[in-house]
Design an enzyme around this catalytic site. Structure first.
Site, short mmCIF file in Angstrom:
data_model
loop_
_atom_site.label_atom_id
_atom_site.label_comp_id
_atom_site.label_asym_id
_atom_site.label_seq_id
_atom_site.Cartn_x
_atom_site.Cartn_y
_atom_site.Cartn_z
N SER A 47 0.84 -1.21 0.00
CA SER A 47 0.00 0.00 0.00
C SER A 47 0.87 1.25 0.00
CB SER A 47 -0.92 0.00 1.21
OG SER A 47 -1.82 -1.08 1.17
N GLU A 48 1.93 1.25 0.84
CA GLU A 48 2.86 2.37 0.88
C GLU A 48 4.26 1.89 1.20
OE1 GLU A 48 -1.14 4.14 1.76
OE2 GLU A 48 0.05 2.81 3.03
N THR A 49 5.22 2.67 0.74
CA THR A 49 6.63 2.52 1.08
C THR A 49 7.12 3.90 1.51
OG1 THR A 49 6.98 0.73 -0.49
CG2 THR A 49 8.92 1.98 0.16
N HIS A 76 -0.77 4.30 8.65
CA HIS A 76 0.08 3.15 9.00
C HIS A 76 1.54 3.40 8.61
CE1 HIS A 76 0.32 0.95 5.06
NE2 HIS A 76 1.16 0.15 5.68
#
Length: 286
Positions: A47-49, A76
């Site tokens: 979803s994200e880095t 998160h």
């Protein structure tokens, strides 16, 4: 070749190491171009880095990328990145600099708590019938009011009347594009009424242009739910546990606290899963 160290952590873990929402944190993003950061987010396909950078205003500057682009704020990634910064600095009270501003984070053991920006909100442009079509539900499944809320990233918040309706929700990707946020990205959050302080929630988003996905655990949406509560029940305090991701096989447990003065705090357990490195040749001049 340049070597970049990263860590894999799970945020909002629910008592098992392979629960929660995965996150990749690059410990030092210096030397990485915007294009390289985006390409690494696509490579890891989470979803994200996030990428840590020095800051003159906070304990660290954080850039957040999804496979579709950069975000000004996400929950998160904030908590998971704070866990890495805490280990490196030993500081229990952190401040992270993001595009959305300075975000304070408090650590207590494996639980990290962020204090969100003050919320802004506006009415949803769509009426109940259009929102029901968007979610694949009947108009009678919707509660009120649907709002666009922003504590760092604007999202469309649509309350539902029952957990059964929440389970049936299946947004139409083509219709969802008409309801993108102020940054042109689809972000839709639904929940059913709390029961004994527990709130089932689901979050749908455009992972890449034209691709709609469901997120297992969404801290920014939890903060925006806090903003929805501030907007609809001003002056009231709330302490809730949000249950998200179970149907995806990635149970997430998210703490949401709204103080009587409107302060919004989002918390969750962070566990580290592993570490590694990526070797990249120097970027070519653009």
């Amino acid at each position: 070749m340049n070597t970049y160290a990263f860590r894999l952590v799970n945020v909002f873990a629910a008592g098992e190491v392979l629960s929660g929402n995965p996150l990749c944190v690059f410990e030092d993003g210096r030397g990485l171009t915007d294009a390289r950061m985006l390409a690494l987010a696509v490579q890891f396909n989470l979803s994200e880095t996030t990428f840590l950078l020095p800051s003159h205003r906070a304990d660290a500057r954080v850039r957040i990328f999804s496979p579709g682009g950069e975000f000004p704020f996400a929950g998160h990634p904030t908590l998971g990145t704070a866990a890495v910064v805490r280990e490196r600095t030993g500081t229990q009270r952190l401040t992270l600099e993001m595009l959305a501003g300075l975000i304070p984070v408090q650590a207590e053991g494996d639980v990290f708590t962020l204090t969100a920006n003050a919320p802004r909100w506006r009415a949803a442009e769509a009426g109940p019938a259009e929102l029901a079509d968007l979610l694949g539900l009947a108009e009678s499944d919707l509660d009120a009011p649907a709002l666009r809320v922003n504590t760092g990233m604007e999202q469309l918040l649509v309350p539902l009347r029952s957990e059964a309706a929440l389970r049936r929700a299946l947004p139409d990707a083509a219709l969802a594009e008409r309801h993108a946020n102020d940054a042109g990205v689809v972000k839709i959050y639904c929940w059913s009424p709390p029961r004994d302080g527990v709130v089932p929630v689901r979050f749908f988003f455009s992972k890449q242009p034209g691709v709609l996905a469901e997120d297992p655990g969404t801290g920014s949406a939890a903060a925006n739910l806090g903003g929805w509560l501030v907007a609809t029940a001003p002056g009231m305090a709330h302490r809730l546990e949000l249950h998200q991701g179970d149907r995806l096989g990635r149970a997430c447990r998210i703490g949401l606290e709204v103080a009587a003065d409107g302060a919004i705090r989002v918390s969750g357990c962070v566990v580290e899963l592993g570490r590694g490195t990526v070797e990249l040749p120097p970027a070519l001049p653009s």
